[in-house]
Design an enzyme around this catalytic site. Sequence first.
Site, short mmCIF file in Angstrom:
data_model
loop_
_atom_site.label_atom_id
_atom_site.label_comp_id
_atom_site.label_asym_id
_atom_site.label_seq_id
_atom_site.Cartn_x
_atom_site.Cartn_y
_atom_site.Cartn_z
N ASP A 14 0.88 -1.16 0.00
CA ASP A 14 0.00 0.00 0.00
C ASP A 14 0.93 1.22 0.00
O ASP A 14 2.13 1.10 0.24
CB ASP A 14 -0.89 -0.03 1.25
CG ASP A 14 -1.81 1.16 1.35
OD1 ASP A 14 -2.34 1.59 0.30
OD2 ASP A 14 -1.99 1.68 2.45
N ASP A 16 -0.12 4.99 1.16
CA ASP A 16 -0.34 5.91 2.28
C ASP A 16 -0.19 5.18 3.61
O ASP A 16 -0.88 4.20 3.88
CB ASP A 16 -1.74 6.52 2.18
CG ASP A 16 -1.90 7.36 0.94
OD1 ASP A 16 -0.90 7.96 0.49
OD2 ASP A 16 -3.02 7.43 0.40
#
Length: 272
Positions: A14, A16
């Site tokens: 991922d 963020d």
Amino acid sequence: MADTPQIVPTLIFDCDGVIADTEQFGHLPAFNQTFEEFGVPVQWTVDEYAQKVLIGGGKERMRSILTDELSQQLGLTSEDAKDEAILAWHKRKTAIYTELVDKGVMPARPGIFRVVQEAHLAGWGLAVAYTALEPEVRAVLTHAVGVGLAAMFSIFASDMVLAKKPAPDIYLLILDDLGLEPGEAIVVEDSANGLRAAVGAGLRTVVTISGFSRGEDLTGASLVVSSLGDPGEDDEPAKVLDNPFGIELGSAVTLQTFRQILDLPGPASPLG
């Protein structure tokens, strides 16, 4: 008899909260500056934004402010008008966010450069499952790991699928596009929504918690740590928060850690 081809694993990150602490120091100020520039009377506090991050996707977070009252106040009296406004807001927000990345206000999280470099040198694949636009993640990656390593990543945005996290669609797309089985990839996430998406696709998952994911239910993770950690004397070590399989771990999550996790049983069933 021909040798069985060796499986080349892939690390899927991922962005963020995993590659960099982008939510509080990047996305939040970019949203607020955008609202101000467009005359939208909304300024999210950190606590308010902690609730907004539970909504997958920046455009969806923006849409969440459009109550009937605010829509009328802004003259957005039709769904087409709302859609057009959100697209304009989000385009400007992306530009502001990218400027913040370029200024270096969001340093890479501990261990990211080290692990990415280890994986690349070992011949592993690298991918990102992202909830926004490609220019944003390219900017974050380049700042975190450099131009050369950033170019090694396959990037998959949630706009490519119908349902965003916690739905597993983005991870199912990655597996299909890269021709991988679930046992040939491992995910690094930072939130319950991301974990549910990965586990729903049958993927083993390491969670490196971020400021906005503390206290979330992370059941189903193969390992939960404060960060990937850096083993240097003056650097931040990885603190183990949940280790259900008793994985051997020193002061940092390494490629060997990921190899151990790939040898573990996969998720028994998708999380709800």
